[in-house]
Design a protein around this motif. Structure first.
Motif, PDB file in Angstrom:
ATOM      1  N   THR A 338      -7.383  -2.537  -4.546  1.00  0.00           N
ATOM      2  CA  THR A 338      -7.613  -2.617  -5.985  1.00  0.00           C
ATOM      3  C   THR A 338      -9.095  -2.787  -6.293  1.00  0.00           C
ATOM      4  O   THR A 338      -9.626  -2.178  -7.227  1.00  0.00           O
ATOM      5  N   SER A 339      -9.804  -3.600  -5.505  1.00  0.00           N
ATOM      6  CA  SER A 339     -11.234  -3.822  -5.723  1.00  0.00           C
ATOM      7  C   SER A 339     -12.036  -2.542  -5.494  1.00  0.00           C
ATOM      8  O   SER A 339     -12.989  -2.263  -6.213  1.00  0.00           O
ATOM      9  N   GLN A 340     -11.635  -1.758  -4.511  1.00  0.00           N
ATOM     10  CA  GLN A 340     -12.380  -0.557  -4.172  1.00  0.00           C
ATOM     11  C   GLN A 340     -12.093   0.598  -5.127  1.00  0.00           C
ATOM     12  O   GLN A 340     -12.983   1.395  -5.428  1.00  0.00           O
ATOM     13  N   THR A 341     -10.855   0.709  -5.590  1.00  0.00           N
ATOM     14  CA  THR A 341     -10.464   1.880  -6.374  1.00  0.00           C
ATOM     15  C   THR A 341     -10.173   1.573  -7.842  1.00  0.00           C
ATOM     16  O   THR A 341     -10.214   2.481  -8.677  1.00  0.00           O
ATOM     17  N   GLY A 342      -9.854   0.328  -8.168  1.00  0.00           N
ATOM     18  CA  GLY A 342      -9.448   0.007  -9.532  1.00  0.00           C
ATOM     19  C   GLY A 342      -8.012   0.391  -9.824  1.00  0.00           C
ATOM     20  O   GLY A 342      -7.531   0.221 -10.951  1.00  0.00           O
ATOM     21  N   LYS A 343      -7.285   0.891  -8.832  1.00  0.00           N
ATOM     22  CA  LYS A 343      -5.890   1.316  -9.014  1.00  0.00           C
ATOM     23  C   LYS A 343      -4.946   0.183  -8.628  1.00  0.00           C
ATOM     24  O   LYS A 343      -5.165  -0.497  -7.631  1.00  0.00           O
ATOM     25  N   TYR A 344      -3.881   0.006  -9.395  1.00  0.00           N
ATOM     26  CA  TYR A 344      -2.966  -1.095  -9.103  1.00  0.00           C
ATOM     27  C   TYR A 344      -1.516  -0.839  -9.503  1.00  0.00           C
ATOM     28  O   TYR A 344      -0.619  -1.581  -9.120  1.00  0.00           O
ATOM     29  N   LYS A 345      -1.232   0.223 -10.255  1.00  0.00           N
ATOM     30  CA  LYS A 345       0.119   0.403 -10.793  1.00  0.00           C
ATOM     31  C   LYS A 345       1.180   0.520  -9.704  1.00  0.00           C
ATOM     32  O   LYS A 345       2.312   0.034  -9.866  1.00  0.00           O
ATOM     33  N   VAL A 346       0.838   1.149  -8.582  1.00  0.00           N
ATOM     34  CA  VAL A 346       1.825   1.376  -7.533  1.00  0.00           C
ATOM     35  C   VAL A 346       2.323   0.068  -6.925  1.00  0.00           C
ATOM     36  O   VAL A 346       3.473  -0.019  -6.470  1.00  0.00           O
ATOM     37  N   PHE A 347       1.491  -0.972  -6.950  1.00  0.00           N
ATOM     38  CA  PHE A 347       1.853  -2.203  -6.253  1.00  0.00           C
ATOM     39  C   PHE A 347       3.032  -2.950  -6.895  1.00  0.00           C
ATOM     40  O   PHE A 347       3.932  -3.404  -6.181  1.00  0.00           O
ATOM     41  N   PRO A 348       3.073  -3.124  -8.215  1.00  0.00           N
ATOM     42  CA  PRO A 348       4.262  -3.762  -8.799  1.00  0.00           C
ATOM     43  C   PRO A 348       5.545  -2.959  -8.569  1.00  0.00           C
ATOM     44  O   PRO A 348       6.622  -3.542  -8.405  1.00  0.00           O
ATOM     45  N   ILE A 349       5.418  -1.640  -8.536  1.00  0.00           N
ATOM     46  CA  ILE A 349       6.609  -0.800  -8.319  1.00  0.00           C
ATOM     47  C   ILE A 349       7.148  -1.003  -6.900  1.00  0.00           C
ATOM     48  O   ILE A 349       8.336  -1.300  -6.699  1.00  0.00           O
ATOM     49  N   VAL A 350       6.265  -0.851  -5.921  1.00  0.00           N
ATOM     50  CA  VAL A 350       6.686  -1.023  -4.525  1.00  0.00           C
ATOM     51  C   VAL A 350       7.132  -2.463  -4.282  1.00  0.00           C
ATOM     52  O   VAL A 350       8.141  -2.713  -3.605  1.00  0.00           O
ATOM     53  N   GLY A 351       6.393  -3.431  -4.836  1.00  0.00           N
ATOM     54  CA  GLY A 351       6.742  -4.835  -4.651  1.00  0.00           C
ATOM     55  C   GLY A 351       8.096  -5.186  -5.222  1.00  0.00           C
ATOM     56  O   GLY A 351       8.891  -5.896  -4.589  1.00  0.00           O
ATOM     57  N   GLY A 352       8.385  -4.693  -6.423  1.00  0.00           N
ATOM     58  CA  GLY A 352       9.689  -4.959  -7.027  1.00  0.00           C
ATOM     59  C   GLY A 352      10.829  -4.376  -6.218  1.00  0.00           C
ATOM     60  O   GLY A 352      11.880  -5.011  -6.042  1.00  0.00           O
ATOM     61  N   GLY A 353      10.626  -3.156  -5.705  1.00  0.00           N
ATOM     62  CA  GLY A 353      11.665  -2.534  -4.889  1.00  0.00           C
ATOM     63  C   GLY A 353      11.910  -3.267  -3.587  1.00  0.00           C
ATOM     64  O   GLY A 353      13.056  -3.525  -3.199  1.00  0.00           O
ATOM     65  N   LEU A 354      10.826  -3.629  -2.882  1.00  0.00           N
ATOM     66  CA  LEU A 354      10.967  -4.354  -1.613  1.00  0.00           C
ATOM     67  C   LEU A 354      11.573  -5.739  -1.819  1.00  0.00           C
ATOM     68  O   LEU A 354      12.349  -6.214  -0.980  1.00  0.00           O
ATOM     69  N   MET A 355      11.234  -6.390  -2.923  1.00  0.00           N
ATOM     70  CA  MET A 355      11.784  -7.713  -3.186  1.00  0.00           C
ATOM     71  C   MET A 355      13.307  -7.642  -3.356  1.00  0.00           C
ATOM     72  O   MET A 355      14.042  -8.457  -2.794  1.00  0.00           O
ATOM     73  N   ALA A 356      13.778  -6.649  -4.113  1.00  0.00           N
ATOM     74  CA  ALA A 356      15.221  -6.495  -4.313  1.00  0.00           C
ATOM     75  C   ALA A 356      15.933  -6.180  -2.997  1.00  0.00           C
ATOM     76  O   ALA A 356      16.982  -6.756  -2.687  1.00  0.00           O
TER      77      ALA A 356
END
Length: 528
Positions: A338-356
């Motif tokens: 996130t610090s290098q690219t400023g991109k972050y949207k994919v992380f909540p999606i993947v995180g929510g799926g893995l958590m479930a």
């Protein structure tokens, strides 16, 4: 934003971006010591919980040792955050550390379960200011785009707490007694007080605006009533009883009045304007559900491991390593990216799926589940939480104006804390009901007495039980954890769905954006 708001925000952000890296790192390191204080406590106490229940009794009140802490944390978090905005963060932050240490000392001296629950509440009042204080101060000093550089330090602290906490907690419980699980906070707290006092220098400020005490009272009443509903429903009282219905109605009314009061307060505890931003509201929902799952895992996994899998308190801490290590590594990778690219949207999606998925896998554990299998399941859950933990706070802080940094940080922390409080209460209620039902069905009156007595459920005393009763108890704990994680998996699905609606707004502090980029950010915030 108003002209005065712009004048206030510019120096804050410039100072954050232009501060000497060495100075900022020293300050962040001092804050990490305080964060370690709060995180270590949760991990140590979670590992010691079965032994505490064995000495003080009261399996039915197991969840309240955690619930009292998280409930007090939830009630005090908005106040600590708002006090920091109004009176300056350093003094308020140091005060929260002192309250936390007082609660720790009292908890270590508790003589029965009632006292322990009450003193854990005092401890929770202080804890409410620890995490929000750290997050808000870092939010003031370091712009979001640059914050990924310091997530390595935060990840290292999490590693120390999450890996060292269970080990320290297990070792203390096995060799010194569970009371030292609380006393250990005192020397660490003294170090935190000294470090923060010495290196953190923030401008003093004081406002003449009145604190929104009516809002604080209504919010506390509403949260307390609803947590009591989830804790007592189906155990202490029937779901259709007058007590549960009354608490439900009272809680909803209190929260409705709270919203009304906040619209008219000069300095609201939670400024409702922050929810106009769609990303902030989504992070609040995701944080709530992540807290629900995280607290449940930390609370009930050691009980399963010590009772069903036969681990000692120390070994149950080691057995949590797959979840904790995967959480730390994933959080570090996500922060750097996130610090290098400023991109972050994919992380909540993947995180929510893995958590479930991870929670569902944990729900399949039974009496015969091997430690390798449960370790793999925990690693999946840990990876999911690693994608969510830092990113939800980062996006939430990026979605509010700098003048609302304390309130925004406290609200994001509050939703996660409420999720944890609701989760532990509801999971504790489900767990206790299932354990009692299974014990009674498999062992008759003897099983019923064992479930209600609580004092004889110490893992060390299980070997003294008659074989049929011991087998019934192991099956009961297994069934209870199945129910806990199955429902947690169901409730994790909305977090996965909500993550798809997050908008990837550029992070502040990403250098000098072009005019079109600046316009996009302004438009996104206005639409949010």
């Amino acid at each position: 934003m108003s002209e005065s708001g712009l004048k206030q925000a510019e120096p804050d952000e410039a100072g954050a971006a232009g501060a000497a890296p060495k100075n900022v790192r020293v300050v962040v390191l001092a804050l990490m010591v305080a964060m370690l204080l709060a995180m270590l406590d949760n991990m140590i106490v979670g590992t010691a919980m079965p032994t505490i229940v064995g000495e003080l009794g009261g399996l039915n009140h197991l969840s309240w040792v955690v619930t009292a802490y998280t409930l007090a944390t939830a009630a005090s978090t908005p106040l600590w955050g708002k006090f920091g905005d109004m009176y300056g963060r350093k003094g308020i932050f140091l005060s929260s550390i002192v309250v936390f240490l007082i609660g720790s000392a009292l908890s270590g001296m508790a003589q029965d379960m009632g006292q322990l629950i009450a003193f854990r509440g005092v401890q929770g009042l202080g804890a409410g200011g620890l995490m929000v204080g750290v997050m808000a101060i870092i939010g003031d000093l370091v712009p979001p785009r640059e914050r990924g550089k310091y997530q390595g330090m935060m990840a290292a602290v999490m590693a120390i707490a999450m890996i060292g906490g269970p080990l320290v907690g297990g070792t203390i419980t096995d060799h010194l007694g569970w009371r030292w699980a609380f006393y250990i906070n005192l020397p660490l707290g003294a170090v935190a007080l000294f470090a923060v006092s010495a290196v953190l220098h923030l401008p003093k400020k004081r406002t003449r605006a009145r604190v929104d005490y009516p809002g604080a009272v209504l919010l506390t009443a509403g949260i307390t009533a609803l947590v009591l509903v989830t804790s007592w429903g189906g155990t202490e009282y029937d779901w259709a009883s007058v007590q549960i219905i009354g608490l439900s109605v009272g809680g909803v009314l209190a929260l409705m009045l709270f919203v009304l009061v906040e619209t008219k307060a000069a300095e609201p505890i939670i400024p409702l304007r922050i929810f106009r931003n769609g990303n902030f509201s989504l992070m609040a929902v995701i944080g709530f559900l992540a807290g629900f799952s995280m607290f449940g895992a930390v609370t009930f996994l050691p009980l399963y491991q010590q009772s069903v899998q036969g681990a000692s308190a120390t070994n149950s801490g080691l057995l949590l390593l797959p979840m904790l290590l995967s959480m730390m590594v994933v959080s570090l990778i996500a922060g750097r990216y996130t610090s290098q690219t400023g991109k972050y949207k994919v992380f909540p999606i993947v995180g929510g799926g893995l958590m479930a998925v991870g929670l569902y896998l944990l729900s399949t554990m039974g009496v015969g589940t091997s430690r390798l299998e449960s370790g793999v399941y925990m690693a999946v859950l840990g990876a999911g939480m690693g994608f969510l933990m830092q990113i939800t706070m980062l996006v939430a802080q990026n979605s509010v104006e700098l003048r609302d940094m304390g309130a925004g940080s406290s609200t994001a922390t509050l939703t996660r804390t409420i999720g944890g409080s609701f989760g532990v209460s509801l999971m504790g209620s489900l767990f206790s009901h299932q354990v009692s039902e299974t014990l009674t069905a498999r062992a008759g009156e003897a099983g019923g007495r064992l479930a209600s007595g609580g004092a004889q459920l110490d893992p060390a005393s299980l070997s003294e039980l008659a074989a049929p009763l011991r087998d019934a108890y192991l099956r009961a704990v297994s069934d209870g954890t199945h129910q806990v994680f199955l429902w947690a998996a169901v409730l994790a699905v909305p977090a996965f769905v909500a993550a798809w609606f997050v908008r990837e707004v550029p992070l502040r502090g990403a250098g000098k954006p072009s005019a079109s980029s600046a316009a996009d950010v302004s438009l996104a915030r206005a639409e949010g």
